[in-house]
Design a protein around this motif. Sequence first.
Motif, PDB file in Angstrom:
ATOM      1  N   THR A  14      48.773 -18.292  -3.859  1.00  0.00           N
ATOM      2  CA  THR A  14      48.582 -19.455  -4.910  1.00  0.00           C
ATOM      3  C   THR A  14      49.186 -20.841  -3.482  1.00  0.00           C
ATOM      4  O   THR A  14      50.598 -20.332  -3.665  1.00  0.00           O
ATOM      5  CB  THR A  14      49.493 -18.910  -5.994  1.00  0.00           C
ATOM      6  N   ALA A  15      49.135 -21.684  -3.896  1.00  0.00           N
ATOM      7  CA  ALA A  15      49.350 -22.899  -3.041  1.00  0.00           C
ATOM      8  C   ALA A  15      50.406 -23.691  -4.286  1.00  0.00           C
ATOM      9  O   ALA A  15      50.238 -23.355  -4.714  1.00  0.00           O
ATOM     10  CB  ALA A  15      48.790 -23.869  -2.703  1.00  0.00           C
ATOM     11  N   GLN A  16      51.557 -23.800  -3.702  1.00  0.00           N
ATOM     12  CA  GLN A  16      52.620 -24.460  -4.131  1.00  0.00           C
ATOM     13  C   GLN A  16      52.601 -26.127  -4.568  1.00  0.00           C
ATOM     14  O   GLN A  16      52.451 -26.595  -5.678  1.00  0.00           O
ATOM     15  CB  GLN A  16      53.895 -24.457  -4.563  1.00  0.00           C
ATOM     16  N   ALA A  17      51.507 -27.022  -2.826  1.00  0.00           N
ATOM     17  CA  ALA A  17      51.092 -27.402  -3.278  1.00  0.00           C
ATOM     18  C   ALA A  17      50.120 -28.131  -2.295  1.00  0.00           C
ATOM     19  O   ALA A  17      50.575 -27.568  -1.283  1.00  0.00           O
ATOM     20  CB  ALA A  17      52.056 -28.585  -3.029  1.00  0.00           C
ATOM     21  N   LEU A  18      49.194 -28.923  -2.379  1.00  0.00           N
ATOM     22  CA  LEU A  18      47.789 -28.499  -1.080  1.00  0.00           C
ATOM     23  C   LEU A  18      47.553 -30.713  -1.570  1.00  0.00           C
ATOM     24  O   LEU A  18      47.301 -30.608  -3.246  1.00  0.00           O
ATOM     25  CB  LEU A  18      46.456 -28.017  -1.818  1.00  0.00           C
ATOM     26  N   ASP A  19      48.245 -31.199  -0.987  1.00  0.00           N
ATOM     27  CA  ASP A  19      47.544 -32.893  -1.460  1.00  0.00           C
ATOM     28  C   ASP A  19      47.022 -33.185   0.339  1.00  0.00           C
ATOM     29  O   ASP A  19      46.606 -32.361   1.206  1.00  0.00           O
ATOM     30  CB  ASP A  19      49.525 -33.628  -1.119  1.00  0.00           C
ATOM     31  N   THR A  20      45.494 -33.631  -0.897  1.00  0.00           N
ATOM     32  CA  THR A  20      44.588 -34.130   0.216  1.00  0.00           C
ATOM     33  C   THR A  20      44.352 -36.178   0.228  1.00  0.00           C
ATOM     34  O   THR A  20      44.382 -35.965  -0.576  1.00  0.00           O
ATOM     35  CB  THR A  20      43.276 -33.357   0.511  1.00  0.00           C
ATOM     36  N   GLU A  21      43.669 -36.162   1.564  1.00  0.00           N
ATOM     37  CA  GLU A  21      43.739 -37.519   1.085  1.00  0.00           C
ATOM     38  C   GLU A  21      42.485 -37.933   2.976  1.00  0.00           C
ATOM     39  O   GLU A  21      42.124 -36.593   3.368  1.00  0.00           O
ATOM     40  CB  GLU A  21      45.120 -38.639   2.088  1.00  0.00           C
ATOM     41  N   ALA A  22      41.908 -38.644   1.826  1.00  0.00           N
ATOM     42  CA  ALA A  22      39.960 -38.663   2.887  1.00  0.00           C
ATOM     43  C   ALA A  22      40.382 -39.957   2.593  1.00  0.00           C
ATOM     44  O   ALA A  22      40.353 -40.778   1.990  1.00  0.00           O
ATOM     45  CB  ALA A  22      38.914 -38.047   0.934  1.00  0.00           C
ATOM     46  N   THR A  23      39.573 -40.198   3.605  1.00  0.00           N
ATOM     47  CA  THR A  23      38.975 -41.605   4.491  1.00  0.00           C
ATOM     48  C   THR A  23      37.696 -41.888   5.176  1.00  0.00           C
ATOM     49  O   THR A  23      37.271 -40.761   5.515  1.00  0.00           O
ATOM     50  CB  THR A  23      39.961 -42.078   5.646  1.00  0.00           C
ATOM     51  N   VAL A  24      36.946 -42.796   4.277  1.00  0.00           N
ATOM     52  CA  VAL A  24      35.796 -42.821   4.289  1.00  0.00           C
ATOM     53  C   VAL A  24      35.286 -43.867   5.118  1.00  0.00           C
ATOM     54  O   VAL A  24      36.062 -44.940   4.969  1.00  0.00           O
ATOM     55  CB  VAL A  24      34.705 -43.344   2.932  1.00  0.00           C
ATOM     56  N   GLN A  25      34.917 -43.842   6.663  1.00  0.00           N
ATOM     57  CA  GLN A  25      34.942 -45.223   6.837  1.00  0.00           C
ATOM     58  C   GLN A  25      33.692 -45.421   7.289  1.00  0.00           C
ATOM     59  O   GLN A  25      32.754 -45.026   7.392  1.00  0.00           O
ATOM     60  CB  GLN A  25      35.517 -44.120   8.678  1.00  0.00           C
ATOM     61  N   ASP A  47      36.743 -24.346   7.529  1.00  0.00           N
ATOM     62  CA  ASP A  47      35.898 -23.491   6.629  1.00  0.00           C
ATOM     63  C   ASP A  47      35.325 -25.002   5.007  1.00  0.00           C
ATOM     64  O   ASP A  47      34.124 -24.741   4.652  1.00  0.00           O
ATOM     65  CB  ASP A  47      35.904 -22.435   5.410  1.00  0.00           C
ATOM     66  N   ALA A  48      36.305 -24.875   4.941  1.00  0.00           N
ATOM     67  CA  ALA A  48      36.145 -25.952   3.743  1.00  0.00           C
ATOM     68  C   ALA A  48      35.734 -26.832   4.236  1.00  0.00           C
ATOM     69  O   ALA A  48      35.243 -27.981   3.519  1.00  0.00           O
ATOM     70  CB  ALA A  48      37.362 -26.255   3.211  1.00  0.00           C
ATOM     71  N   GLU A  49      36.297 -27.980   5.073  1.00  0.00           N
ATOM     72  CA  GLU A  49      34.971 -29.003   5.941  1.00  0.00           C
ATOM     73  C   GLU A  49      33.670 -28.616   5.662  1.00  0.00           C
ATOM     74  O   GLU A  49      33.195 -29.666   5.301  1.00  0.00           O
ATOM     75  CB  GLU A  49      36.485 -28.768   6.941  1.00  0.00           C
ATOM     76  N   LYS A  50      33.275 -27.642   5.734  1.00  0.00           N
ATOM     77  CA  LYS A  50      32.166 -27.659   6.378  1.00  0.00           C
ATOM     78  C   LYS A  50      31.356 -27.384   5.321  1.00  0.00           C
ATOM     79  O   LYS A  50      30.393 -27.552   4.570  1.00  0.00           O
ATOM     80  CB  LYS A  50      31.837 -26.597   7.295  1.00  0.00           C
ATOM     81  N   THR A  89      43.224 -18.611  -3.014  1.00  0.00           N
ATOM     82  CA  THR A  89      43.071 -17.382  -4.349  1.00  0.00           C
ATOM     83  C   THR A  89      41.936 -16.476  -3.628  1.00  0.00           C
ATOM     84  O   THR A  89      42.481 -15.261  -4.223  1.00  0.00           O
ATOM     85  CB  THR A  89      42.331 -17.986  -5.207  1.00  0.00           C
ATOM     86  N   GLU A  90      40.923 -16.105  -2.810  1.00  0.00           N
ATOM     87  CA  GLU A  90      40.226 -14.925  -2.458  1.00  0.00           C
ATOM     88  C   GLU A  90      41.563 -14.283  -1.272  1.00  0.00           C
ATOM     89  O   GLU A  90      40.916 -12.975  -1.535  1.00  0.00           O
ATOM     90  CB  GLU A  90      39.230 -15.552  -1.496  1.00  0.00           C
ATOM     91  N   LYS A  91      41.791 -14.895  -1.187  1.00  0.00           N
ATOM     92  CA  LYS A  91      43.267 -14.003   0.479  1.00  0.00           C
ATOM     93  C   LYS A  91      44.150 -13.922  -1.036  1.00  0.00           C
ATOM     94  O   LYS A  91      45.268 -13.464  -0.139  1.00  0.00           O
ATOM     95  CB  LYS A  91      44.139 -14.993   1.079  1.00  0.00           C
ATOM     96  N   PHE A 104      37.029 -30.685  -1.518  1.00  0.00           N
ATOM     97  CA  PHE A 104      37.507 -30.119  -0.358  1.00  0.00           C
ATOM     98  C   PHE A 104      39.018 -29.399  -0.499  1.00  0.00           C
ATOM     99  O   PHE A 104      39.362 -28.113  -0.086  1.00  0.00           O
ATOM    100  CB  PHE A 104      38.357 -31.360   0.087  1.00  0.00           C
ATOM    101  N   THR A 105      39.809 -29.901  -1.895  1.00  0.00           N
ATOM    102  CA  THR A 105      40.828 -29.316  -1.656  1.00  0.00           C
ATOM    103  C   THR A 105      40.929 -28.138  -3.226  1.00  0.00           C
ATOM    104  O   THR A 105      41.371 -26.996  -3.129  1.00  0.00           O
ATOM    105  CB  THR A 105      42.181 -30.276  -2.632  1.00  0.00           C
ATOM    106  N   MET A 106      40.048 -27.737  -3.240  1.00  0.00           N
ATOM    107  CA  MET A 106      39.574 -26.890  -4.120  1.00  0.00           C
ATOM    108  C   MET A 106      38.700 -26.405  -3.504  1.00  0.00           C
ATOM    109  O   MET A 106      38.987 -24.823  -4.070  1.00  0.00           O
ATOM    110  CB  MET A 106      38.453 -27.360  -5.679  1.00  0.00           C
ATOM    111  N   ALA A 107      38.327 -26.249  -2.620  1.00  0.00           N
ATOM    112  CA  ALA A 107      37.655 -24.812  -1.736  1.00  0.00           C
ATOM    113  C   ALA A 107      39.021 -24.382  -1.271  1.00  0.00           C
ATOM    114  O   ALA A 107      38.903 -23.560  -1.278  1.00  0.00           O
ATOM    115  CB  ALA A 107      36.414 -26.129  -0.945  1.00  0.00           C
ATOM    116  N   VAL A 108      39.883 -25.799  -0.603  1.00  0.00           N
ATOM    117  CA  VAL A 108      40.999 -24.934   0.354  1.00  0.00           C
ATOM    118  C   VAL A 108      41.690 -23.961  -1.158  1.00  0.00           C
ATOM    119  O   VAL A 108      42.166 -22.270  -0.276  1.00  0.00           O
ATOM    120  CB  VAL A 108      41.674 -25.564   0.354  1.00  0.00           C
ATOM    121  N   SER A 109      41.591 -24.059  -2.334  1.00  0.00           N
ATOM    122  CA  SER A 109      42.724 -23.236  -3.462  1.00  0.00           C
ATOM    123  C   SER A 109      41.891 -22.055  -3.133  1.00  0.00           C
ATOM    124  O   SER A 109      42.171 -20.855  -3.712  1.00  0.00           O
ATOM    125  CB  SER A 109      43.041 -23.787  -4.439  1.00  0.00           C
TER     126      SER A 109
END
Length: 138
Positions: free
Chosen positions: A73-84, A115-118, A68-70, A59-64
Amino acid sequence: MKRTAKAHWSGNLKEGKGDITTQSGILNHTNYSFKTRFVGEETGTNPEELLAAAHAGCFTMAVSAALTEKGLTAQALDTEATVQMEGLSITSVHLYITGQVDGLSAADFESITKDAEKNCLISKVLSIPINSEAYLLV
């Protein structure tokens, strides 16, 4: 391209132990067991944690990639994924991302993350509800 991982197991379900090794070697005979999966009594990983890590990374790479397409460049992207989990079923994944991206509005950041979520590769193979929250740090 193919990616591989190996799992080994010895013993019964509750007292047995296994290890996981990835092609890259980053996981090399990493412990997993009933206790690491359901009880939390020993150090090791479990399939759900590995799924969360894979989804957070994808997901984080998809956001990056979208940034990039726009031309951003992100200075930082931090993601936490919670699997329920409920019983023996994975019922959902929640993705929580914060980002520092100059020249981007919070609304555009949220649009990119939705968009990246999907569309990240891990999201596409899961047939469970996936949702995300996005916060752009200024």
